[in-house]
Design an enzyme around this catalytic site. Sequence first.
Site, PDB file in Angstrom:
ATOM      1  N   SER A   1      42.819  42.220  83.520  1.00 21.96           N
ATOM      2  CA  SER A   1      44.340  41.492  83.600  1.00 21.96           C
ATOM      3  C   SER A   1      45.210  42.671  84.919  1.00 21.96           C
ATOM      4  O   SER A   1      44.143  43.324  86.048  1.00 21.96           O
ATOM      5  CB  SER A   1      44.975  42.926  82.692  1.00 21.96           C
ATOM      6  OG  SER A   1      45.247  44.229  83.147  1.00 21.96           O
ATOM      7  N   ASP A   2      46.417  42.963  85.285  1.00 22.33           N
ATOM      8  CA  ASP A   2      47.001  42.924  86.849  1.00 22.33           C
ATOM      9  C   ASP A   2      46.836  44.537  86.394  1.00 22.33           C
ATOM     10  O   ASP A   2      46.816  44.688  85.312  1.00 22.33           O
ATOM     11  CB  ASP A   2      47.816  42.342  87.458  1.00 22.33           C
ATOM     12  CG  ASP A   2      48.157  42.708  88.471  1.00 22.33           C
ATOM     13  OD1 ASP A   2      47.584  43.829  89.023  1.00 22.33           O
ATOM     14  OD2 ASP A   2      48.325  41.904  88.988  1.00 22.33           O
ATOM     15  N   ALA A   3      47.312  45.566  87.265  1.00 19.54           N
ATOM     16  CA  ALA A   3      47.454  46.783  86.718  1.00 19.54           C
ATOM     17  C   ALA A   3      49.157  47.289  85.661  1.00 19.54           C
ATOM     18  O   ALA A   3      49.797  46.516  85.470  1.00 19.54           O
ATOM     19  CB  ALA A   3      48.071  47.596  88.741  1.00 19.54           C
ATOM     20  N   THR A   4      48.630  47.315  84.319  1.00 15.87           N
ATOM     21  CA  THR A   4      49.287  47.829  83.331  1.00 15.87           C
ATOM     22  C   THR A   4      49.947  46.642  83.155  1.00 15.87           C
ATOM     23  O   THR A   4      50.575  46.639  81.751  1.00 15.87           O
ATOM     24  CB  THR A   4      50.154  48.846  83.742  1.00 15.87           C
ATOM     25  OG1 THR A   4      51.104  47.790  84.433  1.00 15.87           O
ATOM     26  CG2 THR A   4      49.933  50.113  84.404  1.00 15.87           C
ATOM     27  N   ALA A   5      49.031  45.613  82.807  1.00 11.51           N
ATOM     28  CA  ALA A   5      49.949  44.154  82.307  1.00 11.51           C
ATOM     29  C   ALA A   5      49.904  43.679  81.081  1.00 11.51           C
ATOM     30  O   ALA A   5      50.461  42.976  80.474  1.00 11.51           O
ATOM     31  CB  ALA A   5      49.135  42.791  83.081  1.00 11.51           C
TER      32      ALA A   5
END
Length: 734
Positions: free
Chosen positions: A291-295
């Site tokens: 995932s992208d950061a904290t997505a």
Amino acid sequence: MAKFTLREEQALKVEELLKKMTVAEKVGQLHQLSPSIVGGFDVSFEELIEMLTEGRITNEEFGQMMEGAERDFHEEEIREGRIGSFLLDDPEKANELQRIAVEESRLGIPLLIGFDVIHGFQTVFPIPLGEACTWNQELFEASASIAAKEASSHNIRWTFAPMVDIARDARWGRISESPGEDPYLAGVYSRAKVRGFQGKEPGGQEHIAACLKHFAAYGAVESGQDYNTVSMAHSMLHNGYLPPVKAAVEEGAMTVMAAFNDYNGVPCTVNPYLLRKVLKKDYGFEGFVVSDATAIKECVAHGIAADLADASKKAIEAGMDMDMNSHAYHNHLETQVEDKTVSIETLNEAVRRVLSVKMALGLFERPYVSEEEMKRYEELPKEHKEAALETAKRSIVLLKNEQVLPLRKDQKIALVGELADMPMEVLGAWSLGGREKDCVSIYQGLKDAGASVTYQTCCGPESDFCKEALMEAAEDADVIVAVVGETSAMSGEAASRSDLTLPGQQQELLKEALATGKPVVAVLMNGRPLALAWEQEHVPAILECWQLGIEMGHAVADVLFGAYNPSGKLSCTFPAVTGQCPRYYNHPSTGRPAGKSKFTSRYLDAPLAPLYPFGYGLSYTEYRYEGFQLKETETAVLAQVTVRNEGSYGGEETVQLYVRDVTGSLVRPVKELKGFQKVRLSPGEAKKVLLSVEKKDLGFYNDEMEYLLEDGEFIFYVGGNSRDCMEQEISLKF
Ligand code: BGC
């Protein structure tokens, strides 16, 4: 190279490991963390972030505070096998954490250490949008290979690159990280990057895993505003946005990062159409998705998940294999598998993919780096600097030149503009490994070239214009070189702009420089296309230099003095005014193409055309195209053209081939790049250039993702940019 897949004996090892793992250990492999900041400040970390976002402290101050901050590296969780990957650039710490994972956890599974190595690590190369202007796949590959060598010496074995988002809207700050607006050029770029990072065989000591990002269509965020929504037909996605992703999967890319945005109503993070159907089923991708950061956590704010647990279930079921920093899998997945809310098969599939990449990278055999490796690039080798210079020179695009350039060494130069003497500004966005000691500013570059130069700051993107300083610098000068543009922080993530003219009072600087009556050269340092209609009208010479990386100063000096004849060609359209955005050359045909009449697709208050088209770039010489012919074979269309150097400088031209499918069952783009070739020509020399387009590449996807090859008329164009071309029509049957 071929698609990423494990060798049989490696696949068996993965299965053996899977059998031994507890559910908690499996979930651990899907959990990625960065070191957590735990304190050491007078205020809480959250408050600190608020102070930064509100501008109460500068980036620099924030950086200094962070350096002194206490961090938690979660050693205990690593020991328990609850962390699979770390985002880190600290080779000693990486070894230390790796030792805990390998020697102290029950199964000894190594961590995968990842980091953003986007356009070079310590040897920082031009920003990707600039590098793409070289149209040179050998250079694309070479810079990635050097980045891999340097990053792996820090025990970074995974980069979050290449970023291959097609970007058509210059307002979007992340256009600087992308190879631009064209799916074909981006495809050449993404394949070369995967080869450069990963090498021929994944697992080489000096190679690292690539991560294609951001999947998908992040470059199409509405109104160029970062993290915004994306809606588009599947046909547009597959024809206009995914070609570089598909190409890189075919080239063997080992990982993919999902984008922050939603695609047609479903965030990419939890989007089964994108992750399960397109990527894993149709493309046959066997690596893993992060995932992208904290997505995953952000799916709650998106309103697609009720809470973190719901987001965890939706993400894993949609095909999201690794959670970057959301703690969703860490906090919820074990229970969800145990109470059968999520099936064990779903979990196993994700873990299998992560272990496969670790296995293929050789992490089980070589989890550490030696002291010697860590120090290898403390001083950059000569060949790395030379590669950075070569790429930087070739990324420069000459936008305008009314017989001002090249300069002679005996001309006295007044160099003005704050950006000319800010060494770290040459690096551009996402250059986390760059060091000031390696950066050559433009001022330094001119001095190293032996120029007779007087420098005054005068004005910067964020600092006011000082006329006295300009007058002082210009007094004895023969020519004024004004370095203007954007700071690095004005492009990249979370750096969209709604006005693309030169920021601050820099236009004032140019106006006053012109008022001296001396010739003026505008050297642009920026991370995106700017709206330069005024500059094009008034300034006699304009050089687009982007943020060119550590060797920027030397590269700019080489071009200013003609030691290198500029050959860069724009990877993105430059709008005449911001209101034209999104502006790109390969847009679908409209029923009323822009024209003189009011009732056509145009603005009342802006020119019809963009300022500089895709593929555009001048040279110190002139190239003439003649004798364009087409020939059809059973499988291809061959285009032949003669290019003649009519000027007095030797140079390199990029011959571009575009095609228009005149009639189709879906509206087709007005023109699409289908090939290009570089040709070196001495003064007076002419060469025949042959470009071939495979007939199978003349089709397109419909909304059902069926690839159609439709008989009919096609117009082929050749030229030195997407606007000024010769054309030939041909009727084709497939
Ligand atoms: C960016 C990614 C990047 C990640 C990790 C995110 O904010 O969107 O491109 O790889 O951070 O640093």
